[in-house]
Design an enzyme around this catalytic site. Structure first.
Site, mmCIF file in Angstrom:
data_model
loop_
_atom_site.group_PDB
_atom_site.id
_atom_site.type_symbol
_atom_site.label_atom_id
_atom_site.label_comp_id
_atom_site.label_asym_id
_atom_site.label_seq_id
_atom_site.Cartn_x
_atom_site.Cartn_y
_atom_site.Cartn_z
ATOM 1 N N ASN A 134 0.848 -1.195 0.000
ATOM 2 C CA ASN A 134 0.000 0.000 0.000
ATOM 3 C C ASN A 134 0.877 1.236 0.000
ATOM 4 O O ASN A 134 1.293 1.717 1.039
ATOM 5 C CB ASN A 134 -0.945 -0.039 1.219
ATOM 6 C CG ASN A 134 -1.884 1.156 1.243
ATOM 7 O OD1 ASN A 134 -1.644 2.149 0.558
ATOM 8 N ND2 ASN A 134 -2.936 1.064 2.027
ATOM 9 N N CYS A 137 -2.237 5.130 0.076
ATOM 10 C CA CYS A 137 -3.201 5.759 0.983
ATOM 11 C C CYS A 137 -2.854 7.238 1.164
ATOM 12 O O CYS A 137 -1.769 7.574 1.638
ATOM 13 C CB CYS A 137 -3.173 5.026 2.317
ATOM 14 S SG CYS A 137 -4.584 5.381 3.319
ATOM 15 N N CYS A 355 -24.704 24.296 -28.459
ATOM 16 C CA CYS A 355 -23.873 24.673 -29.600
ATOM 17 C C CYS A 355 -23.863 26.193 -29.768
ATOM 18 O O CYS A 355 -22.825 26.802 -30.009
ATOM 19 C CB CYS A 355 -24.394 23.995 -30.869
ATOM 20 S SG CYS A 355 -23.258 24.114 -32.264
ATOM 21 N N CYS A 381 -20.393 22.730 -38.521
ATOM 22 C CA CYS A 381 -20.155 21.693 -37.511
ATOM 23 C C CYS A 381 -18.693 21.256 -37.532
ATOM 24 O O CYS A 381 -18.171 20.881 -38.589
ATOM 25 C CB CYS A 381 -21.066 20.494 -37.780
ATOM 26 S SG CYS A 381 -20.836 19.142 -36.608
ATOM 27 N N CYS A 387 -23.288 18.149 -28.836
ATOM 28 C CA CYS A 387 -24.742 18.003 -28.992
ATOM 29 C C CYS A 387 -25.169 16.566 -28.716
ATOM 30 O O CYS A 387 -26.187 16.322 -28.069
ATOM 31 C CB CYS A 387 -25.178 18.435 -30.386
ATOM 32 S SG CYS A 387 -24.327 17.580 -31.737
#
Lengths: 426, 452
Positions: A134, A137, A355, A381, A387
């Site tokens: 470990n 942590c 948009c 676009c 969208c």
């Protein structure tokens, strides 16, 4: 039926789903319930030296988003607060009764050789299948120069890993903290130290929220708060990226990875496996719904693999990695354009306003009396996908790739002032 | 009405009556409200807003519920519709905002806009009091005739603009249809009066109950004493079906029946027959029929001369009647009311069918429905008599107004059910609010009247 059997650093389990080192694996009682529910393995909650640590009351904070509980979970609990001998006896008991399951023991002791040398034989004696260091942590223990305080110093990672390899025959998994700048540095250090595998990610340093009445960070402990470790579905994107970086790194080639970070469903699991994970660890989803959720993780993954023709996890592992590249390798000539299915459209207007206000003014709002209609202006676009993301109707807005005229990356692009100077210019 | 052996009060025990006339649709809990609010897509150019006669910014008020900003949510509602609390309860949302909700298209379940509006406005009335303050006094005084939704909404907006308002009403209590004309379980307990108290909290409004236009007050006299007069007279009359036998004991107007129920705290003193026939197809007919059932009538039959689609009661209202055990009969026209010993015994109908033009064609077959009580609900009408001699033009049974609510008499305005347009509480509120804005604009644009 797809073969879900997993071998990670020589540790076998009937499926890749292990419970991560955390409260669900703190005691024999919980672990037995987990194995009865079908979990393939556990990483026992981190053991430390006696006397055990003391945990506070009020330990978790959570982010609920738009009706979804625990989209993110933050904890300030430390390692096991039970005596070492109690844990060791329970580990031995569980492993004896579930020999086919993986029982890995998470460890965290001070950064002294004698401390590691002392605890490793005790763990090995339980019959456990392996250890996980470990080094991640991010709270409480790090302030005592353990946990992420070690994981953030590559030299310590390498040194402790080497001690462990020296003093035990058990496979050593090094758990990496995400609270660093470049995950490759500690990952490579673990490999240099002789690690048999790495696992990632551990929790992310966080303040989950502020209690605006108590005027204190949450969770509030007697009027005060502290930073904790963040996990759950919200961290999955961060985990996937770090997993991908380690998995594709030539210096890490061949070292198995146990993927961790927000895995909540079989689909998440498949994504982690596709990005190079050999095994998986889960915590928050089990804490949210109980151990039973593993049933669908196994069943769903197996069904999906059958459908896609992946006979085993080996066949699936890393399948997305070759297509995980640097930005400067993307084709700048690729173009995709939004397309709205007018029959599916419910006229909420969210695509238009997103948009119009925040992107490229590429969706027109057309009103005729009460009738509303939203139409993509193809030439405006840029194919940003916004969208399609805001649309609440599945498959209403689809992104349609356009015919591509050849390949041109940024490294080759005339606008790139560094063009031709360095292969990775970006 | 006269008592007959088959008409009696207190057919049901008090606790059953209390339950039957309590809130038909209990409020959302805080959790329910938030989870429902989170279903809202916060549409751009939201169709629900356009479907609301008062144009409440529905996505905004719902979003504010989701974020826990109930004070802001209520203000968003109330600044468009000061009677948002009663509209939340009585609006036929199924043909207004909720009908236009984009969620209908997606999953056939609109956002419960009415219930959410109630959640926010209830919070305001319980916790926040009157959210608006008055502008500096203008020194102008305006008379509003009629303390129904149109008159009250008008008075509130005028008071906000700093004008002083006298509100006159023929009845002893303010509220109009909210107080006298809505089923008790729609505006349960004393909500109608609490909402009026809330509204009057703005200040500057003086109520003058028991003032009947044409008897106690006149338009010219009010005009002489005020800078402007607003006529929000509503429908003071009921249409008569002109049936032989309609004077028999046991025959009553549904409007009177509903008013008696509203006036009774316990409902135990309101008499009802065992077999009730309600003639009509509107919400008043439904309110009367359902309440007759809930008072303990054994059989209630609502008879309408055309089909279900032609009823002005919405589908939801019709289903509500059926859920409450009311029998609906269509395409039947009453021919006369039967009686014996001065009391009603039934209603004779002629059976019809839809003709080519949608109008009923009666085939001559007839039938009788036995009844000891008949409630007439064939429509309410504007009564113009009190305007005699005022110069206010009436045409087609309504006061003629221009787009700003101005009548043919300068300084006299009108709105609500006494003017053309749909007869909805929410439309009346819109009219009242808009007339107030027009009066404010008209008064303040006259330099000669400006205070120094």
């Amino acid at each position: 039926m797809a073969d879900l059997r997993t071998t990670l650093a020589g540790i076998r389990s009937p499926n890749p789903f292990w419970l991560a080192s955390a409260p669900p694996t703190d005691k024999e009682y919980n672990v037995r319930r987990a194995f009865e529910a079908g979990w393939g393995g556990v990483v026992w909650k981190t053991l430390g030296e006696d006397p055990p640590v003391v945990n506070v009351s009020s330990r978790y904070g959570a982010v609920s988003y738009n009706g979804t509980r625990m989209a993110g979970l933050n904890n300030i609990e430390l390692i096991s607060d039970r005596p070492l001998a109690t844990n060791l006896a329970e580990i031995r008991s569980v492993k004896r009764d579930y020999p086919d399951r993986a029982v890995v023991v998470s460890l965290m002791v001070p950064c002294r050789e004698e401390s590691w040398k002392a605890i490793l034989p005790l763990v090995e004696d339980t019959g456990a299948d392996g250890i996980e260091l470990n080094f991640g942590c991010p709270h409480g223990m790090s302030e005592r120069n353990m946990g992420s305080a070690v994981g953030q110093v590559p030299e310590y990672v390498e040194m402790v890993t080497r001690w462990c390899k020296q003093y035990t025959r058990m496979p050593v998994i090094v758990k990496l903290t995400p609270n660093i700048t470049n995950i490759l540095v500690p990952a490579r250090a673990a490999r240099r130290g002789g690690a048999d595998a790495v696992s990632l990610i551990n929790t992310i340093q966080s303040i989950v929220g502020v209690d605006l009445d108590a005027m204190a960070p949450m969770p509030v402990v007697g009027g005060l708060g502290t930073h904790g470790g963040y996990c759950g579905p919200a961290v999955k994107p961060i985990a996937l990226r770090m997993l991908g970086d380690v998995a594709r790194d030539p210096e890490m080639a061949g070292l198995p990875i146990s993927g961790i970070g927000g895995i909540s469903s079989w689909r998440d699991a498949a994504e982690f496996l596709a990005m190079g994970a050999t095994g998986l660890q889960v915590c928050t989803a089990a804490m949210h719904y109980g151990f039973k959720i593993v049933e669908d993780m196994i069943d769903g993954l197996s069904n999906w693999m059958d459908e896609k023709g992946y006979a085993s996890l080996d066949a699936l592992r890393g399948q997305a990695l070759p297509r995980y590249v640097q930005w400067n390798q993307l084709n700048l000539k690729f173009k995709t354009i939004a397309s709205i299915d007018q029959d599916a459209c419910i006229k909420c207007g969210l695509c238009h306003i997103a948009c119009e206000d925040t992107s490229h003014q590429a969706i027109a709002k057309i009103r005729a009396g009460d009738e509303r209609r939203y139409e993509v202006i193809d030439e405006e676009c840029v194919g940003c996908n916004l969208c399609a993301h805001v649309c609440p109707v599945d498959d209403c807005i689809t992104m349609t790739p356009q015919p591509v005229d050849g390949m041109q990356t940024w490294t080759e692009h005339p606008n790139n002032p560094m063009r031709g100077q360095a292969a990775n210019a970006g | 009405m006269d008592q007959t052996p088959d008409i009696a009060a207190a057919r049901l025990p008090g606790d059953v009556l209390a339950r039957n006339f309590a809130d038909a649709h209990p409020p959302l809990t805080a959790n329910q409200a938030v989870s429902e609010a989170e279903r809202c897509y916060f549409c751009h150019d939201a169709p629900c807003i356009e479907a609301c006669p008062t144009g409440i910014d529905i996505p905004s008020f719902i979003h504010k519920i989701a974020t826990g900003n109930l004070r802001g949510s209520a203000r968003t509602i109330l600044e468009s519709n000061i009677l948002g609390g009663s509209c939340a309860r009585v609006c036929p949302t199924e043909i207004l905002c909720e009908q236009k909700c984009v969620r209908n298209t997606q999953d056939a379940r609109p956002i419960e806009i009415g219930a959410l509006q109630r959640h926010a406005t209830d919070w305001q009335m319980t916790h926040g009091g009157q959210p608006f303050t008055r502008a500096a006094a203008t020194g102008r005084r305006i008379a509003v005739v009629g303390a129904g939704p149109a008159g009250l909404a008008c008075a509130h907006r005028l008071a906000m603009h700093g004008h002083d308002v006298d509100v006159y009403d023929a009845r002893p209590k303010a509220g109009g249809l909210n107080e006298y004309g809505v089923a008790a379980y729609k505006l349960a307990d004393d909500f109608a009066q609490r909402e009026i108290d809330f509204l009057l909290g703005i200040g500057g409004i003086v109520l003058h109950p028991d003032h009947c236009l044409g008897r106690d007050i006149t338009v010219p006299a009010l005009r002489a004493d005020h800078d402007a007069v607003v006529l929000a007279l509503g429908h003071a009359g009921v249409r008569s079906p002109g049936l032989a036998g309609q004077d028999l004991a046991g025959v009553a107007s549904a409007v009177d029946f509903i008013a008696a129920l509203r006036a009774s705290p316990t409902k135990a003193d309101v008499p009802v027959g065992r077999r009730v026939v309600v003639i009509g197809g509107g919400n008043t007919a439904v309110d009367a029929a359902v309440q007759a059932r809930r008072l303990g009538a054994d059989e209630v039959t609502m008879v309408y001369r055309r089909g279900a689609d032609h009823m002005s009661a919405t589908t939801v209202e019709q289903e509500w009647a059926q859920t409450n055990g009311v029998t609906l009969r269509h395409w039947a026209s009453p021919t006369h009311i039967l009686g014996a010993d001065g009391s009603v015994t039934g209603v004779a109908f002629t059976q019809g069918a839809p003709g080519a033009d949608g109008q009923p064609v009666y085939d001559g077959l007839s039938f009788t429905i036995a009844a000891d009580m008949v409630l007439l609900a064939v429509g309410q009408v504007f009564v113009a008599d009190p305007l005699d001699g005022s110069g206010v033009t009436v045409a087609g049974g309504r006061i003629v107004v221009d787009g700003g609510g101005r009548t043919s008499v300068p300084g006299v305005y009108a709105g609500g059910d006494c003017t053309p347009g749909p007869d909805l509480t929410v439309s009346a509120v819109r009219d009242g609010r808009d007339v107030a804005e027009q009066i404010h604009a008209d008064l303040m644009s006259k330099p000669s009247l400006q205070k120094a």
